[in-house]
Design an enzyme around this catalytic site. Structure first.
Site, PDB file in Angstrom:
ATOM      1  N   ASP A  25       0.826  -1.205   0.000  1.00 20.36           N
ATOM      2  CA  ASP A  25       0.000   0.000   0.000  1.00 20.36           C
ATOM      3  C   ASP A  25       0.860   1.255   0.000  1.00 20.36           C
ATOM      4  O   ASP A  25       2.033   1.224   0.377  1.00 20.36           O
ATOM      5  CB  ASP A  25      -0.895   0.020   1.247  1.00 20.36           C
ATOM      6  CG  ASP A  25      -2.034  -0.980   1.155  1.00 20.36           C
ATOM      7  OD1 ASP A  25      -2.477  -1.244   0.027  1.00 20.36           O
ATOM      8  OD2 ASP A  25      -2.456  -1.496   2.204  1.00 20.36           O
ATOM      9  N   TYR A  89       7.359  -9.616   6.914  1.00 18.09           N
ATOM     10  CA  TYR A  89       7.099  -8.199   7.107  1.00 18.09           C
ATOM     11  C   TYR A  89       7.602  -7.772   8.483  1.00 18.09           C
ATOM     12  O   TYR A  89       7.478  -8.522   9.465  1.00 18.09           O
ATOM     13  CB  TYR A  89       5.604  -7.894   7.005  1.00 18.09           C
ATOM     14  CG  TYR A  89       5.095  -7.770   5.586  1.00 18.09           C
ATOM     15  CD1 TYR A  89       5.127  -6.542   4.915  1.00 18.09           C
ATOM     16  CD2 TYR A  89       4.585  -8.878   4.914  1.00 18.09           C
ATOM     17  CE1 TYR A  89       4.659  -6.428   3.621  1.00 18.09           C
ATOM     18  CE2 TYR A  89       4.113  -8.767   3.605  1.00 18.09           C
ATOM     19  CZ  TYR A  89       4.154  -7.527   2.965  1.00 18.09           C
ATOM     20  OH  TYR A  89       3.699  -7.417   1.677  1.00 18.09           O
TER      21      TYR A  89
END
Length: 288
Positions: A25, A89
């Site tokens: 994003d 992540y």
């Protein structure tokens, strides 16, 4: 130029399409990402070597936050997204920062600054254990996901102190940094940011570890606590791994042994060349 535009400058006979292993994003960072592209040179022209391809892409790639680190020639059925076996992540937190302007300007877009001076790390670690394994993660999925199934296997979920930032001056030593890491083959849309928000709520005492298990089992993304989403700027795509290529940074996959055979190895001049450059830097407008 963006990566796709830089790839088009390679003068391939067929149009070049750059396929990323993971999309992020707007506001999310990538310490290391992977991509694949196929380059078909004109008849009589030797294939690009990985080193030449890396240099050529970086020459055309003018984005200040993105660079190609390394390229490998790989099998033609390799796919940067679908062949990935692991994605990790990293989410960075900072505590002890009552006001946003008290955080170093170099860290303001690199972590989530919490006003609290303390997090219950033990409780966060206990809550993270409930997320490990294969589950339906519907409760941590944001609307708009293209995934056909919300079942995922979370292999690792850790919460630990982060080394002190070099950008924090002595007068700001009350600020403490923390790292959350999540590993899975793939993630749902905003899953990592939603799991992070829930774990932070546990660390602040707003939720208990047992409630995290209940939220997971509810499979309800619209519950009272599930709508929390951690800010994008604290999230980093840390690594993408493939079978036979444990770490792009190690630079020595089994596939690369074909390089020593020269252009007469897998492909001949004038035939498609399958390259997989590793890239890093922020990527925008897509999925976690």
């Amino acid at each position: 130029l963006a990566p796709q535009e830089a790839a088009q400058r390679l003068k391939s006979v067929a149009p070049v399409k750059l396929v990323l292993s993971s999309r992020t994003d707007a506001g999310v960072h990538a310490l290391s990402n992977a991509a694949h592209l196929d380059v078909q040179r004109r008849s009589g022209r030797a294939p690009f070597s990985p080193a030449v391809l890396t240099e050529a892409l970086n020459t055309h790639l003018k984005h200040p936050a993105i660079r190609v680190l390394q390229a490998f020639r790989v099998p033609s059925d390799f796919h940067a997204r679908h062949s990935a076996t692991s994605r990790t992540y990293l989410y960075r937190l900072a505590t002890g920062c009552p006001r946003h302007d008290q955080l170093s300007v170099f860290e303001r877009n690199r972590c989530w600054a919490l006003r609290a001076d303390h997090l219950d790390i033990a409780a966060m670690q206990e809550a993270a254990q409930h997320l490990l394994g294969t589950h339906d993660f519907s409760a941590f999925q944001s609307a708009g996901s293209p995934s056909t199934t919300s079942v995922r296997t979370l292999r690792r979920a850790s919460v630990s102190p982060d080394p002190a930032s070099p950008f924090v001056v002595p007068q700001e030593r009350r600020i403490q940094f923390w790292s959350l890491e999540f590993e899975s083959q793939s993630f749902l849309y905003k899953q990592v940011r939603r799991m992070t928000a829930i774990l932070v709520a546990v660390g602040l005492g707003a939720l208990t570890p047992a409630q995290v298990k209940m939220i997971l089992e509810s499979r309800d993304p619209l519950g009272k606590h599930q709508t929390r989403v951690a800010p994008a700027h604290g999230l980093f795509l840390k690594s993408v791994l493939y079978s036979g290529l444990k770490d792009f940074a190690s630079g020595s996959p089994a596939w690369a042994q074909q390089e020593s055979q020269g252009p007469g190895g897998r492909e001949a001049p004038g035939q498609p060349e399958d390259f997989r450059p590793e890239t890093n830097g922020p990527k925008a407008n897509s999925l976690e």
